[in-house]
Design a protein around this motif. Structure first.
Motif, PDB file in Angstrom:
ATOM      1  N   GLY A 278       0.796  -1.222   0.000  1.00 15.07           N
ATOM      2  CA  GLY A 278       0.000   0.000   0.000  1.00 15.07           C
ATOM      3  C   GLY A 278       0.820   1.260   0.000  1.00 15.07           C
ATOM      4  O   GLY A 278       0.278   2.367   0.076  1.00 15.07           O
ATOM      5  N   PHE A 279       2.155   1.123  -0.108  1.00 11.92           N
ATOM      6  CA  PHE A 279       3.031   2.291  -0.059  1.00 11.92           C
ATOM      7  C   PHE A 279       2.703   3.266  -1.192  1.00 11.92           C
ATOM      8  O   PHE A 279       2.893   4.476  -1.053  1.00 11.92           O
TER       9      PHE A 279
ATOM     10  N   PHE B  18       5.663   1.063  -7.092  1.00 16.95           N
ATOM     11  CA  PHE B  18       6.272   2.384  -6.934  1.00 16.95           C
ATOM     12  C   PHE B  18       5.887   3.319  -8.077  1.00 16.95           C
ATOM     13  O   PHE B  18       5.939   4.530  -7.944  1.00 16.95           O
ATOM     14  N   SER B  19       5.550   2.736  -9.209  1.00 19.63           N
ATOM     15  CA  SER B  19       5.212   3.556 -10.374  1.00 19.63           C
ATOM     16  C   SER B  19       4.018   4.456 -10.107  1.00 19.63           C
ATOM     17  O   SER B  19       3.824   5.453 -10.811  1.00 19.63           O
ATOM     18  N   SER B  20       3.218   4.116  -9.076  1.00 14.38           N
ATOM     19  CA  SER B  20       2.044   4.933  -8.748  1.00 14.38           C
ATOM     20  C   SER B  20       2.412   6.197  -7.985  1.00 14.38           C
ATOM     21  O   SER B  20       1.558   7.061  -7.768  1.00 14.38           O
ATOM     22  N   LEU B  21       3.683   6.303  -7.559  1.00 16.42           N
ATOM     23  CA  LEU B  21       4.124   7.510  -6.847  1.00 16.42           C
ATOM     24  C   LEU B  21       4.370   8.602  -7.897  1.00 16.42           C
ATOM     25  O   LEU B  21       5.501   9.029  -8.129  1.00 16.42           O
TER      26      LEU B  21
ATOM     27  N   LEU C 192      16.086  -3.004 -11.130  1.00 17.46           N
ATOM     28  CA  LEU C 192      15.048  -1.998 -10.960  1.00 17.46           C
ATOM     29  C   LEU C 192      13.842  -2.428 -11.781  1.00 17.46           C
ATOM     30  O   LEU C 192      14.001  -2.968 -12.881  1.00 17.46           O
ATOM     31  N   PRO C 193      12.633  -2.202 -11.273  1.00 19.85           N
ATOM     32  CA  PRO C 193      11.453  -2.589 -12.050  1.00 19.85           C
ATOM     33  C   PRO C 193      11.268  -1.682 -13.262  1.00 19.85           C
ATOM     34  O   PRO C 193      11.520  -0.481 -13.196  1.00 19.85           O
ATOM     35  N   ALA C 194      10.824  -2.277 -14.355  1.00 22.15           N
ATOM     36  CA  ALA C 194      10.565  -1.491 -15.556  1.00 22.15           C
ATOM     37  C   ALA C 194       9.513  -0.423 -15.298  1.00 22.15           C
ATOM     38  O   ALA C 194       9.534   0.646 -15.923  1.00 22.15           O
ATOM     39  N   GLU C 195       8.617  -0.717 -14.343  1.00 19.51           N
ATOM     40  CA  GLU C 195       7.528   0.215 -14.035  1.00 19.51           C
ATOM     41  C   GLU C 195       8.012   1.537 -13.469  1.00 19.51           C
ATOM     42  O   GLU C 195       7.237   2.489 -13.354  1.00 19.51           O
ATOM     43  N   ILE C 196       9.292   1.606 -13.116  1.00 17.96           N
ATOM     44  CA  ILE C 196       9.814   2.847 -12.537  1.00 17.96           C
ATOM     45  C   ILE C 196       9.630   4.022 -13.498  1.00 17.96           C
ATOM     46  O   ILE C 196       9.581   5.190 -13.085  1.00 17.96           O
ATOM     47  N   SER C 197       9.495   3.710 -14.779  1.00 19.39           N
ATOM     48  CA  SER C 197       9.306   4.767 -15.777  1.00 19.39           C
ATOM     49  C   SER C 197       7.970   5.481 -15.616  1.00 19.39           C
ATOM     50  O   SER C 197       7.751   6.532 -16.221  1.00 19.39           O
ATOM     51  N   GLY C 198       7.083   4.918 -14.786  1.00 18.40           N
ATOM     52  CA  GLY C 198       5.798   5.564 -14.537  1.00 18.40           C
ATOM     53  C   GLY C 198       5.889   6.809 -13.688  1.00 18.40           C
ATOM     54  O   GLY C 198       4.906   7.561 -13.557  1.00 18.40           O
ATOM     55  N   MET C 199       7.051   7.039 -13.069  1.00 21.53           N
ATOM     56  CA  MET C 199       7.243   8.248 -12.258  1.00 21.53           C
ATOM     57  C   MET C 199       7.512   9.426 -13.195  1.00 21.53           C
ATOM     58  O   MET C 199       8.663   9.780 -13.470  1.00 21.53           O
ATOM     59  N   LYS C 200       6.474  10.022 -13.683  1.00 22.28           N
ATOM     60  CA  LYS C 200       6.579  11.019 -14.743  1.00 22.28           C
ATOM     61  C   LYS C 200       7.227  12.324 -14.308  1.00 22.28           C
ATOM     62  O   LYS C 200       7.659  13.114 -15.148  1.00 22.28           O
TER      63      LYS C 200
ATOM     64  N   PRO D 251      16.858  -1.206 -16.710  1.00 19.39           N
ATOM     65  CA  PRO D 251      15.745  -1.440 -17.639  1.00 19.39           C
ATOM     66  C   PRO D 251      15.700  -0.365 -18.706  1.00 19.39           C
ATOM     67  O   PRO D 251      15.844   0.824 -18.406  1.00 19.39           O
ATOM     68  N   PRO D 252      15.518  -0.750 -19.953  1.00 24.99           N
ATOM     69  CA  PRO D 252      15.479   0.253 -21.036  1.00 24.99           C
ATOM     70  C   PRO D 252      14.379   1.278 -20.841  1.00 24.99           C
ATOM     71  O   PRO D 252      14.477   2.399 -21.342  1.00 24.99           O
ATOM     72  N   GLU D 253      13.340   0.900 -20.079  1.00 23.63           N
ATOM     73  CA  GLU D 253      12.248   1.833 -19.837  1.00 23.63           C
ATOM     74  C   GLU D 253      12.717   3.080 -19.094  1.00 23.63           C
ATOM     75  O   GLU D 253      12.121   4.143 -19.206  1.00 23.63           O
ATOM     76  N   LEU D 254      13.802   2.930 -18.308  1.00 30.67           N
ATOM     77  CA  LEU D 254      14.315   4.084 -17.566  1.00 30.67           C
ATOM     78  C   LEU D 254      14.709   5.212 -18.522  1.00 30.67           C
ATOM     79  O   LEU D 254      14.603   6.392 -18.197  1.00 30.67           O
ATOM     80  N   ALA D 255      15.171   4.834 -19.708  1.00 33.08           N
ATOM     81  CA  ALA D 255      15.605   5.829 -20.697  1.00 33.08           C
ATOM     82  C   ALA D 255      14.446   6.633 -21.273  1.00 33.08           C
ATOM     83  O   ALA D 255      14.661   7.580 -22.021  1.00 33.08           O
ATOM     84  N   ALA D 256      13.219   6.247 -20.897  1.00 37.38           N
ATOM     85  CA  ALA D 256      12.049   6.971 -21.389  1.00 37.38           C
ATOM     86  C   ALA D 256      11.537   8.009 -20.392  1.00 37.38           C
ATOM     87  O   ALA D 256      10.500   8.627 -20.617  1.00 37.38           O
ATOM     88  N   MET D 257      12.292   8.197 -19.294  1.00 38.14           N
ATOM     89  CA  MET D 257      11.848   9.136 -18.258  1.00 38.14           C
ATOM     90  C   MET D 257      12.229  10.558 -18.681  1.00 38.14           C
ATOM     91  O   MET D 257      13.359  10.999 -18.473  1.00 38.14           O
TER      92      MET D 257
END
Length: 565
Positions: free
Chosen positions: A169-170, A193-196, A212-220, A236-242
Motif C-alpha cells: 500500500g506504499f 512504486f510507479s504509482s508515486l 530496478l522494475p521497468a515500471e519505474i518509468s511511470g514516475m513522470k 531497464p530500457p524503460e528508464l531511458a524513457a523518463m
C-alpha cells in the motif's frame, strides 16, 4: 475553545486538567510556553530516553503559568494558543514512541532522526496533516502499514535504518515528492512504486538491489534518481524513457553496458563511475544534448569516440582510472571546465601536459587538430622517395656531439649519403626514430627485435628505439655495458628484467613510457644508479599517478619497500 475540537472528543476533560509536572529540566516551561505561541517545539539533543507527557499533551492541559496569574494580558491568553505543527526530537536516545502521538493531530512536521527507534507506533496513522516525516538514522527493521494512511506526506526520510522491505500500500502516498531509502537492506523495489506519480526525488543508494522494475518509468515527474552502491548489472530500457530525469547516479554497481537515453532530453548529470563498462559509443552519446556532467571513472573503457563532440553542453568529464591510451583530438573542441585523465595508460599526451590541468590538455588537443590539418596540406608537396643531400645532415652534431640524427623523415630506408657524412667520426648516439624502417640500421616504427651483432657496439651510450613494435626490452641491450640512456617509449614492451638492469652500472636514463607493462617488478627499485625512470602511459595500477609525479627517487623507494622479504 475551538482549538480543542477533535482531541476533546477523545478526552472530555481536555482543557480543564492541570498540567502534569513530569517534564523536569529536560523541557523548560519557557520552551513550552513559546511553543504554544509559535506551534513549533525543538527538543533536539536533550538526551531524552522518552518523550515527556507534557509534550504530547501540550495543547490539552492547562499550562503552568495559568495557575500563577489570574489576570491574563492579550499575550498570555493560553486558551488562544496555536496547535503544535512542528515537533523536532532528533539526536536523543529514544527507543520507542507511544500511541500518545495521536494527541498531536495538527503536526505537519515530525523529525525524530538520530535516535534508537526500532519501530513506529500504529497511532502514526492519525497524523493525517503530516507533510514531512524524518525517521533517518534509527534502527527500524519494518515500517507499519499504517504509515500508508499519511496521504498528505510530501517528504519521507528513512535513510540509515535496517529496512528489508516496503509495506504493501506504499503507493497510496500519492503526494510524496521526496523519498530517501538509502543505506538500508532492500533487495527489491516494488513495481507499485510507479504509482508515486508526484515523486521528484528518489534515493535508493547503498542497498542490495540487483535490478530496478521497468515500471519505474511511470514516475513522470522524477528528476533525481540515486542508485549508487547497489548490485545492479543492468538498467531497464524503460528508464531511458523518463523525460523529466535530470540527475542519474549509478556509481559503484556492476554495470557492463551503458544504457541509451533517447528520451532523457533534460538529463544534466550522469554518474556511472566504478562499474565494469567497457564500451562508450556514439549511440550512448547522441541523445545527451543537455548533459553537463559525465562521470565514467574507474571503468574498463579503452577508447573515447569522436562523437564525444556531440556533447556541446558538457562541462565536467571524468575518465580517470580506465584503460584509455589515446583521446580523439576532437575532444579539444568542447568547452570543458574539468577533465580528469589520471590512471590511464595515456600514450598520445605527455604526463607533464596532463599534470598542468584541463585547459592545457584542451589546448594541446586543439593544436594537434591544426597540426593534422597542416600535415594534410603539406603531404602533397613531399614524397618519401626524396633523397637527402649531405647538407641535410647535421654535421655539427656528428663532429661535436657524436650524434647521428636522421629522425622524423617518414622514410623506409636510410640513404647511403647519411652514412657517408659520418666518415671517420666516432658516433655514440644514433637517432632514426619516427621513420618507416623495418630493419637495422633502418629502424623505427616496425622493429620487433634487434640483431645480436649490436653487442659489438662497445662505445654505444644512447639508443633510441621509440615508436617501434618491441614486446620486450631486447636482450642484447643488457650486454652493452656502456649504455647510459635507453629510450624505448611507445612500443609494446610487457616486461623488463630488473636483475640484468641492475648490472648495467652506467645506465642513468630508462624511458619506458607508453608500453604494455601490466606490473612493475619491485626489484627495479634496486637500480639505484637510475636518475631518470619514466613509466607513464602503461596499464599498471601501482605505483599510482601520485607516486609517479614525485619523480624517480620516490618511485625507486616505493618499489624497494615492496620487495618481498
Amino acid at each position: 475553545m475551538s482549538r480543542l475540537k477533535g482531541v476533546s472528543e477523545r478526552d472530555p476533560r481536555a482543557g480543564f486538567k492541570a498540567e502534569r509536572r513530569d517534564c523536569g529540566a529536560s523541557v523548560p516551561q519557557g520552551l513550552l510556553k513559546a511553543a504554544r505561541k509559535s506551534g513549533q517545539l525543538n527538543l533536539s539533543g536533550r538526551n531524552l530516553s522518552e518523550v515527556p507527557q507534557c509534550v504530547w499533551r501540550i495543547n490539552m492541559d492547562i499550562p503552568e503559568e495559568a495557575n500563577q496569574n489570574l489576570s491574563f494580558s492579550a499575550t498570555e491568553r493560553w486558551w488562544e494558543q496555536t496547535d503544535l505543527t512542528k515537533l523536532i526530537i532528533s539526536n536523543n536516545k529514544l527507543q520507542s514512541l507511544t500511541d500518545d502521538l495521536r494527541l498531536l493531530p495538527a503536526l505537519a512536521v515530525l523529525d525524530i532522526h538520530d535516535n534508537q527507534l526500532t519501530s513506529l507506533p500504529s497511532a502514526i496513522r492519525e497524523l493525517e496533516n503530516l507533510q514531512k516525516l524524518n525517521v533517518s538514522h534509527n534502527k527500524l527493521k519494518i515500517l507499519p502499514e499504517e504509515i500508508t494512511n499519511l496521504r498528505n506526506l510530501k517528504g519521507l526520510y528513512l535513510q540509515h535504518n535496517e529496512l528489508t522491505c516496503i509495506p504493501k500500500g506504499f503507493e497510496q502516498l500519492f503526494n510524496l515528492e521526496d523519498l530517501d531509502l538509502s543505506n538500508n537492506h532492500l533487495t527489491t523495489v516494488p513495481a507499485s512504486f510507479s504509482s508515486l506519480s508526484s515523486l521528484v526525488r528518489l534515493n535508493l543508494s547503498s542497498n542490495q538491489l540487483k535490478s530496478l522494475p521497468a515500471e519505474i518509468s511511470g514516475m513522470k515527474r522524477l528528476k533525481h534518481l540515486d542508485c549508487n552502491s547497489n548490485l545492479l548489472e543492468t538498467i531497464p530500457p524503460e528508464l531511458a524513457a523518463m523525460e523529466s530525469l535530470e540527475l542519474l547516479y549509478l556509481r559503484r554497481n556492476k554495470l557492463r553496458f551503458l544504457p541509451e537515453f533517447p528520451s532523457c532530453k533534460l538529463l544534466k548529470e550522469l554518474h556511472v563511475g566504478e562499474n565494469q563498462i567497457e564500451t562508450l559509443g556514439a549511440e550512448h552519446l547522441k541523445h545527451l544534448n543537455s548533459i553537463l556532467v559525465l562521470d565514467l571513472r574507474d571503468n574498463k573503457l579503452k577508447s573515447v569516440p569522436d562523437e564525444i563532440t556531440l556533447l556541446q553542453s558538457l562541462e565536467r568529464l571524468d575518465l580517470s582510472n580506465n584503460d584509455i591510451s589515446s583521446l580523439p583530438y576532437s575532444l579539444g573542441k568542447l568547452h570543458l571546465k574539468f577533465l580528469a585523465l589520471e590512471g590511464n595508460p595515456m600514450r598520445t599526451i605527455r604526463r607533464d601536459i596532463i599534470n598542468k590541468g584541463t585547459q592545457e590538455v584542451l589546448k594541446y588537443l586543439r593544436s594537434k587538430i591544426k597540426e593534422d590539418e597542416a600535415n594534410q596540406r603539406d603531404s602533397v608537396t613531399e614524397t618519401a622517395m626524396t633523397l637527402p643531400s649531405e647538407s641535410r645532415v647535421n654535421m655539427h652534431a656528428i663532429i661535436t656531439l657524436k650524434i647521428l640524427d636522421y629522425s622524423d623523415k617518414q622514410t623506409t630506408l636510410i640513404p647511403d649519403e647519411v652514412f657517408d657524412a659520418v666518415k671517420s667520426n666516432i658516433i655514440t648516439s644514433i637517432n632514426f626514430s619516427k621513420n618507416l624502417l623495418c630493419e637495422i640500421p633502418k629502424r623505427n616504427n616496425f622493429l620487433s627485435s634487434l640483431p645480436e651483432e649490436m653487442e659489438s657496439l662497445i662505445r654505444l651510450q644512447t639508443i633510441n628505439l621509440s615508436f617501434n613494435r618491441l614486446k620486450i626490452l631486447p636482450e642484447v641491450l643488457y650486454r652493452i655495458p656502456t649504455l647510459e640512456t635507453i629510450l624505448i617509449s611507445n612500443n609494446q614492451v610487457g616486461s623488463v628484467d630488473p636483475e640484468k638492469l641492475k648490472k648495467m652500472e652506467n645506465l642513468i636514463t630508462l624511458d619506458l613510457q607508453n608500453n604494455d607493462l601490466l606490473q612493475i617488478p619491485p626489484e627495479l627499485g634496486n637500480c639505484v644508479n637510475l636518475r631518470t625512470l619514466l613509466l607513464d602511459g602503461n596499464p599498471f595500477r601501482v605505483p599510482r599517478a601520485a607516486i609517479l609525479m614525485k619523480g624517480t627517487a620516490a618511485i625507486l623507494e616505493y618499489l624497494r619497500d615492496r620487495i618481498p622479504t
